[in-house]
Motif scaffolding. Structure first.
Motif, PDB file in Angstrom:
ATOM      1  N   SER A 198       0.834  -1.205   0.000  1.00 32.78           N
ATOM      2  CA  SER A 198       0.000   0.000   0.000  1.00 32.78           C
ATOM      3  C   SER A 198       0.866   1.251   0.000  1.00 32.78           C
ATOM      4  CB  SER A 198      -0.924   0.007   1.224  1.00 32.78           C
ATOM      5  OG  SER A 198      -1.901  -1.002   1.129  1.00 32.78           O
ATOM      6  N   VAL A 199       1.894   1.256   0.841  1.00 31.16           N
ATOM      7  CA  VAL A 199       2.796   2.404   0.918  1.00 31.16           C
ATOM      8  C   VAL A 199       3.523   2.598  -0.411  1.00 31.16           C
ATOM      9  CG1 VAL A 199       4.855   3.318   2.045  1.00 31.16           C
ATOM     10  CG2 VAL A 199       3.087   2.189   3.417  1.00 31.16           C
ATOM     11  N   ALA A 200       3.976   1.500  -1.006  1.00 33.58           N
ATOM     12  CA  ALA A 200       4.682   1.578  -2.283  1.00 33.58           C
ATOM     13  C   ALA A 200       3.782   2.131  -3.387  1.00 33.58           C
ATOM     14  CB  ALA A 200       5.211   0.205  -2.679  1.00 33.58           C
ATOM     15  N   LEU A 201       2.481   1.884  -3.263  1.00 38.52           N
ATOM     16  CA  LEU A 201       1.528   2.370  -4.270  1.00 38.52           C
ATOM     17  C   LEU A 201       1.007   3.762  -3.945  1.00 38.52           C
ATOM     18  CD1 LEU A 201      -0.499  -0.939  -4.813  1.00 38.52           C
ATOM     19  CD2 LEU A 201       1.093   0.125  -6.433  1.00 38.52           C
ATOM     20  N   GLY A 202       1.474   4.338  -2.827  1.00 38.41           N
ATOM     21  CA  GLY A 202       1.090   5.705  -2.484  1.00 38.41           C
ATOM     22  C   GLY A 202      -0.050   5.836  -1.502  1.00 38.41           C
ATOM     23  N   TYR A 203      -0.385   4.754  -0.800  1.00 35.84           N
ATOM     24  CA  TYR A 203      -1.468   4.794   0.175  1.00 35.84           C
ATOM     25  C   TYR A 203      -0.915   4.536   1.574  1.00 35.84           C
ATOM     26  CZ  TYR A 203      -3.987   4.038  -4.186  1.00 35.84           C
ATOM     27  OH  TYR A 203      -4.435   4.140  -5.474  1.00 35.84           O
ATOM     28  N   GLU A 204      -1.738   4.763   2.589  1.00 36.08           N
ATOM     29  CA  GLU A 204      -1.323   4.472   3.953  1.00 36.08           C
ATOM     30  C   GLU A 204      -1.250   2.969   4.160  1.00 36.08           C
ATOM     31  OE1 GLU A 204      -5.706   3.971   4.120  1.00 36.08           O
ATOM     32  OE2 GLU A 204      -4.307   5.312   3.090  1.00 36.08           O
ATOM     33  N   ALA A 205      -0.420   2.552   5.113  1.00 36.45           N
ATOM     34  CA  ALA A 205      -0.270   1.123   5.381  1.00 36.45           C
ATOM     35  C   ALA A 205      -1.579   0.519   5.863  1.00 36.45           C
ATOM     36  CB  ALA A 205       0.839   0.892   6.404  1.00 36.45           C
ATOM     37  N   GLY A 206      -2.326   1.269   6.628  1.00 33.33           N
ATOM     38  CA  GLY A 206      -3.607   0.778   7.115  1.00 33.33           C
ATOM     39  C   GLY A 206      -3.476   0.008   8.410  1.00 33.33           C
ATOM     40  N   LYS A 212      -8.137  -2.529   0.945  1.00 34.52           N
ATOM     41  CA  LYS A 212      -8.400  -1.424   0.019  1.00 34.52           C
ATOM     42  C   LYS A 212      -8.832  -2.000  -1.320  1.00 34.52           C
ATOM     43  CE  LYS A 212      -4.613   1.207   2.128  1.00 34.52           C
ATOM     44  NZ  LYS A 212      -4.127   0.064   2.949  1.00 34.52           N
ATOM     45  N   VAL A 213      -9.672  -1.269  -2.026  1.00 32.22           N
ATOM     46  CA  VAL A 213     -10.105  -1.660  -3.368  1.00 32.22           C
ATOM     47  C   VAL A 213      -9.646  -0.586  -4.346  1.00 32.22           C
ATOM     48  CG1 VAL A 213     -12.077  -2.094  -4.881  1.00 32.22           C
ATOM     49  CG2 VAL A 213     -12.109  -2.937  -2.519  1.00 32.22           C
ATOM     50  N   LEU A 214      -8.863  -0.996  -5.346  1.00 33.67           N
ATOM     51  CA  LEU A 214      -8.362  -0.085  -6.366  1.00 33.67           C
ATOM     52  C   LEU A 214      -9.047  -0.399  -7.691  1.00 33.67           C
ATOM     53  CD1 LEU A 214      -4.520  -0.171  -5.565  1.00 33.67           C
ATOM     54  CD2 LEU A 214      -6.310   1.254  -4.532  1.00 33.67           C
ATOM     55  N   ILE A 215      -9.518   0.632  -8.366  1.00 33.58           N
ATOM     56  CA  ILE A 215     -10.228   0.478  -9.637  1.00 33.58           C
ATOM     57  C   ILE A 215      -9.354   0.986 -10.779  1.00 33.58           C
ATOM     58  CG2 ILE A 215     -12.310   1.038 -10.938  1.00 33.58           C
ATOM     59  CD1 ILE A 215     -12.829  -0.614  -8.413  1.00 33.58           C
ATOM     60  N   TYR A 216      -9.196   0.152 -11.791  1.00 31.61           N
ATOM     61  CA  TYR A 216      -8.445   0.528 -12.989  1.00 31.61           C
ATOM     62  C   TYR A 216      -9.436   0.710 -14.141  1.00 31.61           C
ATOM     63  CZ  TYR A 216      -4.148  -1.046 -10.637  1.00 31.61           C
ATOM     64  OH  TYR A 216      -3.096  -1.210  -9.770  1.00 31.61           O
ATOM     65  N   PRO A 217      -9.569   1.929 -14.679  1.00 36.36           N
ATOM     66  CA  PRO A 217     -10.454   2.144 -15.827  1.00 36.36           C
ATOM     67  C   PRO A 217      -9.979   1.340 -17.034  1.00 36.36           C
ATOM     68  CG  PRO A 217      -9.848   4.230 -14.786  1.00 36.36           C
ATOM     69  CD  PRO A 217      -8.945   3.174 -14.212  1.00 36.36           C
ATOM     70  N   PRO A 218     -10.858   1.072 -17.988  1.00 36.04           N
ATOM     71  CA  PRO A 218     -10.464   0.309 -19.189  1.00 36.04           C
ATOM     72  C   PRO A 218      -9.272   0.948 -19.895  1.00 36.04           C
ATOM     73  CG  PRO A 218     -12.838   0.534 -19.097  1.00 36.04           C
ATOM     74  CD  PRO A 218     -12.297   1.412 -18.007  1.00 36.04           C
ATOM     75  N   PRO A 223      -4.510   3.342 -11.106  1.00 35.10           N
ATOM     76  CA  PRO A 223      -5.716   3.023 -10.333  1.00 35.10           C
ATOM     77  C   PRO A 223      -6.337   4.224  -9.644  1.00 35.10           C
ATOM     78  CG  PRO A 223      -3.796   2.496  -9.034  1.00 35.10           C
ATOM     79  CD  PRO A 223      -3.277   2.976 -10.371  1.00 35.10           C
ATOM     80  N   VAL A 224      -7.613   4.084  -9.352  1.00 35.93           N
ATOM     81  CA  VAL A 224      -8.364   5.045  -8.543  1.00 35.93           C
ATOM     82  C   VAL A 224      -8.880   4.290  -7.330  1.00 35.93           C
ATOM     83  CG1 VAL A 224     -10.365   6.571  -8.441  1.00 35.93           C
ATOM     84  CG2 VAL A 224      -9.034   6.412 -10.555  1.00 35.93           C
ATOM     85  N   ARG A 225      -8.675   4.822  -6.156  1.00 37.74           N
ATOM     86  CA  ARG A 225      -9.115   4.120  -4.951  1.00 37.74           C
ATOM     87  C   ARG A 225     -10.625   4.262  -4.767  1.00 37.74           C
ATOM     88  NH1 ARG A 225      -6.585   4.721   1.154  1.00 37.74           N
ATOM     89  NH2 ARG A 225      -7.971   3.201   2.163  1.00 37.74           N
TER      90      ARG A 225
END
Length: 384
Positions: A198-206, A212-218, A223-225
C-alpha cells in the motif's frame, strides 16, 4: 368447497414453512422465484424437500444454520416439491428423492452440482457451498507483479478491480463478486500483510486487518481508490456503474463515498447469530482439536472479527458535516478481510466424512430410500 380448498392450501404452506425455523434466512421458491434466482448469475444453494419427509425435517435445522453462515453471499433457497405448483419444477431439476440439495454455481449458465454426501450437517453444507463458487479472481503474489498485471489486463479493455488485503486467503465476498461480474470486470487480489505494498503504491499502510479496493479504468494502468463501503450491495452497485467504461469514475466514486451507512436492525441480529454460528461451523471442519489448534497457528482464525453481513470490515463511521456547505466524508473505521463474508476458514480445511443418511423417494409413504457415499474431502480452494 372453496373454503375447504383454501384451508387445505394454507395447511400445505404451513407444513412447508414449518420444516425450517421461524427465523431462518432460507427463502422458499416457487417456479417464478426459481427462474428469477437463476437469472442472477450468482452461486446459490437449493434444497428440494417435502413436508412429510422425515429426512427433510431432520435436515432443515442444519441447512438453516448453513444458510445463516453463507448469508448474504450465497443465497440459500428451498422448494416444496409436494406442492402441486412446484412438481414440474422439481421434475425438471431431476429430483428423484428427498431431500435433494443442489448448488447452482452461476445461475442457469452452469450445470448444477448435486450434494451426494450423507453428512447432512450445517458445517458440511457450509463447506460444500463456499468451496464451489467459480473462481474468476487472479491472485497476485508479489508487488512487482501488480504493475505487470495492470499493463497486460489493460489490453483486454475491461475495467479491473484489485483488492489489497492483509488476509492470507481471498475473502469469499471478493470471489463472489468475481463470479458475478465475470466477463465484465476483471478482479484480482494481492496480500498486503504489513501494508508495505500500500505504501509503495502511495497509500497508507492501514490498520492490522484493513483492506483497500483499487479500480483501474479500461485501458489504464493508473488506479483510482474506491471510496465507498466495502459491502456486497455497495460494491455491486459501483461495479454496475463502471461496467461499460463510459461512466465518469470520479463522479461515480463521489456518489459511492457519499453513501451513508445505516445499520439495519434485522441485519444486526443476523450478524449476532452469525458470530455464534461461525464458531460452531469452523469447529465442525476438524476431526479433532489438534487439527483445529494447528490451523490457528497457521493464521486461520475463525474467531476473528465477524463483520456486518456481506461486508469487508467493521461498520463504517458516520459522515461528519462541515460548517460550510460541503460535507467531509470520514473513511471507514476498519476494512478487514476477516469477516463472515470471507468464509476463508471454511475454505481452508476439508470437512470430515460421515456415515451416509438415505434420501426419501417422492411418494406418499416413505418407502424406498437411497443411500449416498460420503463426499471425499476436497482440496482447499485458496488458489482456484
Amino acid at each position: 368447497m372453496r373454503n375447504t380448498l383454501v384451508v387445505a392450501l394454507s395447511l400445505a404452506l404451513s407444513a412447508s414453512a414449518a420444516i425450517f425455523p421461524k427465523d431462518t434466512v432460507v427463502k422458499m421458491l416457487d417456479p417464478k422465484g426459481f427462474r428469477k434466482a437463476m437469472k442472477a448469475n450468482e452461486t446459490s444453494m437449493v434444497a428440494f424437500v417435502a413436508p412429510w419427509c422425515g429426512h427433510c425435517q431432520r435436515m432443515a435445522p442444519e441447512y438453516s444454520k448453513a444458510a445463516l453462515g453463507l448469508y448474504p453471499l450465497i443465497p440459500t433457497y428451498a422448494v416444496d416439491c409436494d406442492a402441486e405448483a412446484n412438481k414440474r419444477l422439481c421434475s425438471e431439476q431431476g429430483v428423484q428423492g428427498f431431500p435433494t440439495i443442489k448448488l447452482y454455481p452461476r445461475g442457469k449458465q452452469l450445470n448444477p452440482l448435486t450434494y451426494d454426501s450423507g453428512d447432512r450437517t450445517a458445517s458440511s453444507f457450509f463447506y460444500w457451498a463456499s468451496r464451489r463458487v467459480p473462481n474468476h479472481v487472479k491472485k497476485i503474489g508479489q508487488l512487482n507483479d501488480i504493475q505487470q498485471w495492470a499493463e497486460e489486463s489493460a489490453e483486454r479493455g475491461l475495467p479491473r478491480a484489485l483488492l489489497l488485503t492483509k488476509e492470507k486467503i481471498i475473502p469469499l465476498l471478493w470471489t463472489v463478486l468475481g463470479n458475478k461480474f465475470a466477463g465484465k470486470i476483471e478482479l484480482a487480489s494481492h496480500r498486503d500483510r504489513k501494508g508495505k505494498s500500500s505504501v509503495a503504491l502511495g497509500y497508507e499502510a492501514g490498520e492490522q486487518k484493513s483492506s483497500k479496493v483499487l479500480i483501474y479504468p479500461p485501458g489504464s494502468t493508473t488506479p483510482v481508490r474506491y471510496e465507498g463501503i466495502n459491502k456486497l450491495d455497495s460494491l455491486s452497485k459501483f461495479f454496475e456503474s463502471v461496467i461499460d467504461g463510459t461512466a465518469d469514475l470520479k463522479i461515480v466514486n463521489e456518489e459511492a463515498a457519499s453513501e451513508e451507512f445505516v445499520p439495519d436492525e434485522a441485519e444486526l441480529e443476523i450478524e449476532r447469530k452469525q458470530e455464534a454460528q461461525r464458531i460452531a461451523l469452523a469447529h465442525g471442519g476438524f476431526a479433532n482439536f489438534i487439527d483445529f489448534e494447528d490451523a490457528l497457528k497457521k493464521g486461520h482464525n475463525p474467531h476473528g472479527s465477524q463483520g456486518y453481513p456481506g461486508m469487508l470490515g467493521d461498520l463504517p463511521q458516520k459522515k461528519k458535516k462541515a460548517t460550510g456547505s460541503e460535507s467531509i466524508a470520514v473513511e471507514p473505521a476498519v476494512e478487514t478481510g476477516d469477516a463472515k463474508d470471507q468464509a476463508a476458514f471454511a475454505a481452508s480445511e476439508p470437512a470430515p466424512a460421515a456415515t451416509p443418511e438415505p434420501s426419501e423417494a417422492p411418494v406418499d409413504e416413505q418407502a424406498s430410500e437411497q443411500a449416498s457415499e460420503p463426499e471425499p474431502a476436497s482440496a482447499p480452494k485458496d488458489e482456484l
